[in-house]
Design a protein around this motif. Sequence first.
Motif, PDB file in Angstrom:
ATOM      1  N   MET A  33       0.828  -1.191   0.000  1.00 56.50           N
ATOM      2  CA  MET A  33       0.000   0.000   0.000  1.00 56.50           C
ATOM      3  C   MET A  33       0.877   1.261   0.000  1.00 56.50           C
ATOM      4  O   MET A  33       0.552   2.228  -0.642  1.00 56.50           O
ATOM      5  N   LYS A  34       1.988   1.202   0.716  1.00 56.79           N
ATOM      6  CA  LYS A  34       2.871   2.368   0.782  1.00 56.79           C
ATOM      7  C   LYS A  34       3.434   2.701  -0.599  1.00 56.79           C
ATOM      8  O   LYS A  34       3.620   3.859  -0.933  1.00 56.79           O
ATOM      9  N   LYS A  35       3.693   1.651  -1.398  1.00 53.50           N
ATOM     10  CA  LYS A  35       4.263   1.862  -2.724  1.00 53.50           C
ATOM     11  C   LYS A  35       3.318   2.682  -3.595  1.00 53.50           C
ATOM     12  O   LYS A  35       3.741   3.568  -4.337  1.00 53.50           O
ATOM     13  N   ARG A  36       2.021   2.415  -3.492  1.00 58.21           N
ATOM     14  CA  ARG A  36       1.038   3.170  -4.271  1.00 58.21           C
ATOM     15  C   ARG A  36       0.963   4.619  -3.831  1.00 58.21           C
ATOM     16  O   ARG A  36       0.784   5.523  -4.651  1.00 58.21           O
ATOM     17  N   ILE A  37       1.086   4.851  -2.544  1.00 62.15           N
ATOM     18  CA  ILE A  37       1.053   6.218  -2.026  1.00 62.15           C
ATOM     19  C   ILE A  37       2.262   6.997  -2.554  1.00 62.15           C
ATOM     20  O   ILE A  37       2.133   8.126  -3.040  1.00 62.15           O
ATOM     21  N   TYR A  38       3.437   6.383  -2.498  1.00 64.91           N
ATOM     22  CA  TYR A  38       4.644   7.043  -2.987  1.00 64.91           C
ATOM     23  C   TYR A  38       4.588   7.259  -4.497  1.00 64.91           C
ATOM     24  O   TYR A  38       5.066   8.274  -5.002  1.00 64.91           O
ATOM     25  N   LYS A  39       3.999   6.308  -5.217  1.00 66.45           N
ATOM     26  CA  LYS A  39       3.854   6.448  -6.666  1.00 66.45           C
ATOM     27  C   LYS A  39       2.951   7.631  -6.995  1.00 66.45           C
ATOM     28  O   LYS A  39       3.232   8.410  -7.904  1.00 66.45           O
ATOM     29  N   ASP A  40       1.861   7.779  -6.256  1.00 67.11           N
ATOM     30  CA  ASP A  40       0.942   8.890  -6.489  1.00 67.11           C
ATOM     31  C   ASP A  40       1.610  10.225  -6.160  1.00 67.11           C
ATOM     32  O   ASP A  40       1.427  11.200  -6.877  1.00 67.11           O
ATOM     33  N   ILE A  41       2.398  10.259  -5.109  1.00 62.53           N
ATOM     34  CA  ILE A  41       3.124  11.486  -4.754  1.00 62.53           C
ATOM     35  C   ILE A  41       4.111  11.848  -5.858  1.00 62.53           C
ATOM     36  O   ILE A  41       4.243  13.019  -6.235  1.00 62.53           O
ATOM     37  N   LYS A  42       4.775  10.850  -6.403  1.00 62.60           N
ATOM     38  CA  LYS A  42       5.740  11.074  -7.494  1.00 62.60           C
ATOM     39  C   LYS A  42       5.039  11.634  -8.738  1.00 62.60           C
ATOM     40  O   LYS A  42       5.533  12.562  -9.378  1.00 62.60           O
ATOM     41  N   ILE A  43       3.858  11.094  -9.055  1.00 57.55           N
ATOM     42  CA  ILE A  43       3.095  11.569 -10.215  1.00 57.55           C
ATOM     43  C   ILE A  43       2.631  13.003  -9.990  1.00 57.55           C
ATOM     44  O   ILE A  43       2.666  13.831 -10.904  1.00 57.55           O
ATOM     45  N   ARG A  44       2.221  13.333  -8.769  1.00 56.81           N
ATOM     46  CA  ARG A  44       1.795  14.706  -8.465  1.00 56.81           C
ATOM     47  C   ARG A  44       2.946  15.700  -8.611  1.00 56.81           C
ATOM     48  O   ARG A  44       2.762  16.813  -9.102  1.00 56.81           O
ATOM     49  N   LYS A  45       4.146  15.308  -8.176  1.00 59.39           N
ATOM     50  CA  LYS A  45       5.307  16.185  -8.338  1.00 59.39           C
ATOM     51  C   LYS A  45       5.636  16.385  -9.812  1.00 59.39           C
ATOM     52  O   LYS A  45       5.975  17.496 -10.236  1.00 59.39           O
ATOM     53  N   LEU A  46       5.560  15.312 -10.593  1.00 60.51           N
ATOM     54  CA  LEU A  46       5.842  15.404 -12.021  1.00 60.51           C
ATOM     55  C   LEU A  46       4.823  16.297 -12.718  1.00 60.51           C
ATOM     56  O   LEU A  46       5.177  17.102 -13.581  1.00 60.51           O
ATOM     57  N   PHE A  47       3.552  16.178 -12.328  1.00 63.40           N
ATOM     58  CA  PHE A  47       2.512  17.033 -12.897  1.00 63.40           C
ATOM     59  C   PHE A  47       2.786  18.500 -12.582  1.00 63.40           C
ATOM     60  O   PHE A  47       2.678  19.364 -13.445  1.00 63.40           O
ATOM     61  N   LYS A  48       3.167  18.761 -11.345  1.00 68.45           N
ATOM     62  CA  LYS A  48       3.433  20.140 -10.938  1.00 68.45           C
ATOM     63  C   LYS A  48       4.600  20.733 -11.726  1.00 68.45           C
ATOM     64  O   LYS A  48       4.596  21.913 -12.071  1.00 68.45           O
ATOM     65  N   ARG A  49       5.592  19.899 -12.035  1.00 71.07           N
ATOM     66  CA  ARG A  49       6.764  20.367 -12.764  1.00 71.07           C
ATOM     67  C   ARG A  49       6.454  20.734 -14.212  1.00 71.07           C
ATOM     68  O   ARG A  49       6.984  21.700 -14.745  1.00 71.07           O
ATOM     69  N   TYR A  50       5.567  19.988 -14.856  1.00 70.77           N
ATOM     70  CA  TYR A  50       5.267  20.183 -16.270  1.00 70.77           C
ATOM     71  C   TYR A  50       3.954  20.913 -16.540  1.00 70.77           C
ATOM     72  O   TYR A  50       3.567  21.070 -17.687  1.00 70.77           O
ATOM     73  N   GLU A  51       3.247  21.346 -15.502  1.00 71.88           N
ATOM     74  CA  GLU A  51       1.913  21.921 -15.672  1.00 71.88           C
ATOM     75  C   GLU A  51       1.920  23.170 -16.556  1.00 71.88           C
ATOM     76  O   GLU A  51       1.114  23.290 -17.485  1.00 71.88           O
ATOM     77  N   ILE A  52       2.825  24.089 -16.305  1.00 79.14           N
ATOM     78  CA  ILE A  52       2.852  25.349 -17.066  1.00 79.14           C
ATOM     79  C   ILE A  52       3.191  25.079 -18.524  1.00 79.14           C
ATOM     80  O   ILE A  52       2.559  25.629 -19.437  1.00 79.14           O
ATOM     81  N   ARG A  53       4.169  24.217 -18.754  1.00 81.34           N
ATOM     82  CA  ARG A  53       4.568  23.898 -20.125  1.00 81.34           C
ATOM     83  C   ARG A  53       3.425  23.237 -20.889  1.00 81.34           C
ATOM     84  O   ARG A  53       3.164  23.553 -22.045  1.00 81.34           O
ATOM     85  N   ARG A  54       2.721  22.304 -20.229  1.00 80.13           N
ATOM     86  CA  ARG A  54       1.610  21.604 -20.872  1.00 80.13           C
ATOM     87  C   ARG A  54       0.471  22.563 -21.219  1.00 80.13           C
ATOM     88  O   ARG A  54      -0.075  22.543 -22.312  1.00 80.13           O
ATOM     89  N   ARG A  55       0.122  23.447 -20.288  1.00 84.31           N
ATOM     90  CA  ARG A  55      -0.960  24.410 -20.548  1.00 84.31           C
ATOM     91  C   ARG A  55      -0.599  25.395 -21.649  1.00 84.31           C
ATOM     92  O   ARG A  55      -1.440  25.783 -22.453  1.00 84.31           O
ATOM     93  N   LEU A  56       0.660  25.806 -21.680  1.00 88.26           N
ATOM     94  CA  LEU A  56       1.117  26.708 -22.726  1.00 88.26           C
ATOM     95  C   LEU A  56       1.011  26.043 -24.098  1.00 88.26           C
ATOM     96  O   LEU A  56       0.498  26.632 -25.055  1.00 88.26           O
ATOM     97  N   LEU A  57       1.475  24.802 -24.198  1.00 90.64           N
ATOM     98  CA  LEU A  57       1.402  24.080 -25.473  1.00 90.64           C
ATOM     99  C   LEU A  57      -0.047  23.851 -25.900  1.00 90.64           C
ATOM    100  O   LEU A  57      -0.383  23.992 -27.078  1.00 90.64           O
TER     101      LEU A  57
END
Length: 99
Positions: free
Chosen positions: A1-25
């Motif tokens: 269960m912990k692995k899924r929580i960490y995976k979701d946190i990792k995906i949220r960080k990745l989304f935050k990093r690319y959000e501006i670039r994705r919206r601009l494109l």
Amino acid sequence: MKKRIYKDIKIRKLFKRYEIRRRLLLGLINDLSIPLEKRMEFVSQLNRLPRNASKVRTLNRCVLTGRSKSVYRFCKVSRLALRDLGSQGLIPGLSKKSW
């Protein structure tokens, strides 16, 4: 269960990093005043971004148990954890009807 929580946190960080670039494109792709060739170039740039950088890849998970189904948005807790916390009297304003 912990692995899924960490995976979701990792995906949220990745989304935050690319959000501006994705919206601009996406804004440039939908702009009809830009020539088609240039817009297709923006589409290829958008396709090169990681898939996990998309908002739809994130899941709402319970902060206590990590459960992904039936999570209430107002407190980020699953229905099972909400029932336990409510019966202990830890959530203000939540009263027991017939549990």
